[in-house]
Design a protein around this motif. Structure first.
Motif, PDB file in Angstrom:
ATOM      1  N   PHE A 283       0.833  -1.209   0.000  1.00 32.10           N
ATOM      2  CA  PHE A 283       0.000   0.000   0.000  1.00 32.10           C
ATOM      3  C   PHE A 283       0.866   1.256   0.000  1.00 32.10           C
ATOM      4  O   PHE A 283       0.602   2.205  -0.755  1.00 32.10           O
ATOM      5  N   ARG A 284       1.900   1.278   0.843  1.00 30.78           N
ATOM      6  CA  ARG A 284       2.806   2.430   0.844  1.00 30.78           C
ATOM      7  C   ARG A 284       3.429   2.616  -0.542  1.00 30.78           C
ATOM      8  O   ARG A 284       3.579   3.744  -1.029  1.00 30.78           O
ATOM      9  N   ALA A 285       3.820   1.519  -1.150  1.00 27.86           N
ATOM     10  CA  ALA A 285       4.435   1.577  -2.477  1.00 27.86           C
ATOM     11  C   ALA A 285       3.456   2.131  -3.509  1.00 27.86           C
ATOM     12  O   ALA A 285       3.823   2.959  -4.353  1.00 27.86           O
ATOM     13  N   GLN A 286       2.222   1.670  -3.455  1.00 31.11           N
ATOM     14  CA  GLN A 286       1.212   2.168  -4.397  1.00 31.11           C
ATOM     15  C   GLN A 286       0.963   3.657  -4.197  1.00 31.11           C
ATOM     16  O   GLN A 286       0.791   4.411  -5.164  1.00 31.11           O
ATOM     17  N   MET A 287       0.984   4.101  -2.951  1.00 30.42           N
ATOM     18  CA  MET A 287       0.695   5.504  -2.689  1.00 30.42           C
ATOM     19  C   MET A 287       1.793   6.433  -3.194  1.00 30.42           C
ATOM     20  O   MET A 287       1.513   7.586  -3.559  1.00 30.42           O
ATOM     21  N   LEU A 288       3.037   5.987  -3.245  1.00 28.94           N
ATOM     22  CA  LEU A 288       4.073   6.820  -3.864  1.00 28.94           C
ATOM     23  C   LEU A 288       3.758   7.051  -5.334  1.00 28.94           C
ATOM     24  O   LEU A 288       3.914   8.168  -5.858  1.00 28.94           O
ATOM     25  N   THR A 289       3.314   6.009  -6.014  1.00 28.60           N
ATOM     26  CA  THR A 289       2.948   6.170  -7.424  1.00 28.60           C
ATOM     27  C   THR A 289       1.722   7.062  -7.574  1.00 28.60           C
ATOM     28  O   THR A 289       1.658   7.909  -8.476  1.00 28.60           O
ATOM     29  N   GLU A 290       0.748   6.881  -6.690  1.00 27.68           N
ATOM     30  CA  GLU A 290      -0.439   7.745  -6.754  1.00 27.68           C
ATOM     31  C   GLU A 290      -0.071   9.208  -6.533  1.00 27.68           C
ATOM     32  O   GLU A 290      -0.590  10.112  -7.208  1.00 27.68           O
ATOM     33  N   MET A 291       0.835   9.460  -5.594  1.00 29.43           N
ATOM     34  CA  MET A 291       1.262  10.833  -5.345  1.00 29.43           C
ATOM     35  C   MET A 291       2.018  11.402  -6.541  1.00 29.43           C
ATOM     36  O   MET A 291       1.906  12.589  -6.857  1.00 29.43           O
ATOM     37  N   ALA A 292       2.799  10.570  -7.206  1.00 30.42           N
ATOM     38  CA  ALA A 292       3.506  11.027  -8.406  1.00 30.42           C
ATOM     39  C   ALA A 292       2.509  11.397  -9.505  1.00 30.42           C
ATOM     40  O   ALA A 292       2.682  12.407 -10.197  1.00 30.42           O
ATOM     41  N   LYS A 293       1.459  10.599  -9.646  1.00 32.38           N
ATOM     42  CA  LYS A 293       0.442  10.919 -10.660  1.00 32.38           C
ATOM     43  C   LYS A 293      -0.284  12.216 -10.305  1.00 32.38           C
ATOM     44  O   LYS A 293      -0.582  13.027 -11.185  1.00 32.38           O
ATOM     45  N   MET A 294      -0.548  12.420  -9.018  1.00 33.33           N
ATOM     46  CA  MET A 294      -1.171  13.684  -8.612  1.00 33.33           C
ATOM     47  C   MET A 294      -0.240  14.861  -8.883  1.00 33.33           C
ATOM     48  O   MET A 294      -0.699  15.953  -9.243  1.00 33.33           O
ATOM     49  N   SER A 295       1.065  14.646  -8.723  1.00 33.13           N
ATOM     50  CA  SER A 295       2.022  15.722  -8.982  1.00 33.13           C
ATOM     51  C   SER A 295       2.039  16.115 -10.449  1.00 33.13           C
ATOM     52  O   SER A 295       2.274  17.288 -10.778  1.00 33.13           O
TER      53      SER A 295
END
Length: 468
Positions: A283-295
């Protein structure tokens, strides 16, 4: 006896030293840009006098008290607050005397260099701190701290700070930033979005934090879609208050790229408390990618600070809480760990992902090659345990050959110790000038180019990378 030599950190070889001096003269007085750190925005909002010398320079600085603790000095005796509120030393003079008695322990460390610089340039103390002069230096600092010239805003201006970023939790109401904005003061203090408390399932109070995230955004944080939308809202709120970056302190640099359905199922497990350790890490790993997409969508610079085993001692965590010097570097993979994120956004030229490391073995092997080809990636400066003259030299030597200078982001001080900010920038500028001087004297760089690079490393690159 002066404690600051004009040629400190420059090459002992005369020709290289002369070039370094010339370079340094052109950058030493440039404004300071501090795009990531942990100073308290309340200081600038209220502009109250700082407390006594010990409370300012010792009690909040884990660089200081971890060294003393390693040599048998109890944190209670240094005034470090306990988690349960039990008694600790509160007399600043007593704490300062203990510090002075043990100042020799910092010989050869960056903490010694920063403290000497702070004492000399900020408080006019030009002799080495010893038990014999502990009371005199304490009185000198205490007297100055009572004057208006040593209030936070006045020091901000004296330090020639152009902008400083604080690091603020995702649930923070940013009231201190709002107060600063409404005060009429011209100092620029911006927040950074730090969502660890609502991203890391192992964070204390995670479930309650997600409930609170839903309350303040009006989103259903019991659902994957609502949870992501709540993050978007909070990021927009931070941007409204001047934020240009987010910051993520994860145990590893692992990222993931799950399908929407798989991510939703994983979130359900995390939200209901049924996720196992591997699923929490995913989940932590997925959230880094989600945050990158939001960026990509909102323009926030994404900072990744991985590789720290935080609060390594459970006894000290229980006794004193988080961030008390017991965070230990771990070996960190980047090439495999970042690939899922890079597969999604790595070639985005308008995205800025700044990578930090506590594992220096990764500079030449992984980080420099990654930043040397992916447009979205930049290398942050030496961080934490490596924010030292030796660490800065190693970084330039190992990263420049593959990533060059322009895939790095200049310097940031990443500190809670506000008075040490000028000292930290000065060390970085001296080390960079010494490195450039070596290239010049080895006939690998023309001197006019070295002057341009010195300016870029001291000032331009950090503003560009952090969109300041």
């Amino acid at each position: 006896m002066t404690i600051l030599h004009d040629d400190r950190l420059f090459d002992a070889e005369p020709k290289a030293r002369g070039v370094a001096r010339a370079l340094y003269e052109t950058v030493k007085d440039l404004p300071l840009v501090s795009p990531h750190g942990h100073t308290d925005p309340r200081w600038y909002a209220e502009n109250a006098h700082f407390p006594d010398p010990a409370q300012l320079l010792i009690v909040p600085d884990h660089y200081v008290f971890r060294m003393l603790f390693s040599q048998g000095v109890r944190l209670e005796d240094l005034g470090v607050p306990t988690a349960d509120g039990s008694a600790v030393e509160t007399d600043g003079r007593t704490i300062w005397r203990r510090f002075a008695e043990n100042y020799y322990l910092f010989r050869g460390t960056p903490t010694r260099m920063w403290m000497d610089h702070t004492l000399a340039t900020l408080f006019g103390i030009t002799e080495r701190l010893t038990p014999a002069n502990a009371d005199a230096t304490y009185d000198r600092i205490a007297e100055l701290l009572l004057t208006d010239a040593y209030r936070p805003r006045q020091l901000f201006e004296r330090f020639n700070l152009e902008v400083i970023s604080t690091t603020d939790a995702a649930l923070d109401d940013l009231r201190w930033h709002e107060m600063i904005a409404q005060s009429g003061w011209n100092g620029r203090v911006v927040p950074a979005y730090r969502p660890d408390s609502v991203v890391d399932p192992d964070f204390d109070g995670f479930d309650q934090n997600l409930d609170r995230l839903g309350e303040i955004t009006g989103e259903d944080t019991g659902s994957w879609a609502g949870y992501l939308e709540a993050h978007r809202q909070r990021r927009a709120f931070f941007i409204k208050h001047g934020a240009t970056s987010s910051d993520h302190g994860h145990p590893t640099a692992d990222t993931a790229n799950l399908s929407a359905n798989a991510a939703s199922l994983l979130f359900d497990k995390v939200r209901t408390g049924t996720a196992n350790a591997a699923e929490k890490a995913l989940f932590r790993a997925q959230m880094l990618t989600e945050m990158a997409k939001m960026s990509v969508d909102d323009g926030l610079v994404l900072q990744i600070h991985p590789g720290s085993w935080r609060n390594h001692s459970p006894a000290m965590m229980t006794r004193f809480g988080r961030d008390k010097g017991f965070d230990i570097p771990t070996q960190t993979d980047y090439v495999g760990a970042l690939k899922p994120l890079l597969d999604v956004v790595g070639t985005e030229p308008d995205l800025s992902v700044i990578l930090f490391t506590l594992d220096e073995t990764s500079y030449a092997r992984e980080l420099a090659p990654l930043a040397g080809v992916y447009p979205a990636l930049k290398l942050g400066p030496p961080w934490w345990f490596h924010d030292s003259p030796e660490g800065m030299r190693r970084f330039r030597e190992m990263a420049t050959e593959t990533a060059g200078f322009y895939n790095t982001v200049g310097f940031n001080d990443d500190t809670r110790a506000f008075p040490s900010i000028p000292a930290r920038h000065d060390v970085a500028r001296r080390i960079d000038c010494a490195f450039l001087a070596r290239l010049v004297t080895e006939h690998r760089l023309e001197e006019d180019e070295a002057h341009e690079v010195a300016h870029d490393l001291a000032y331009r690159l950090v503003k560009q990378a952090y969109r300041l």
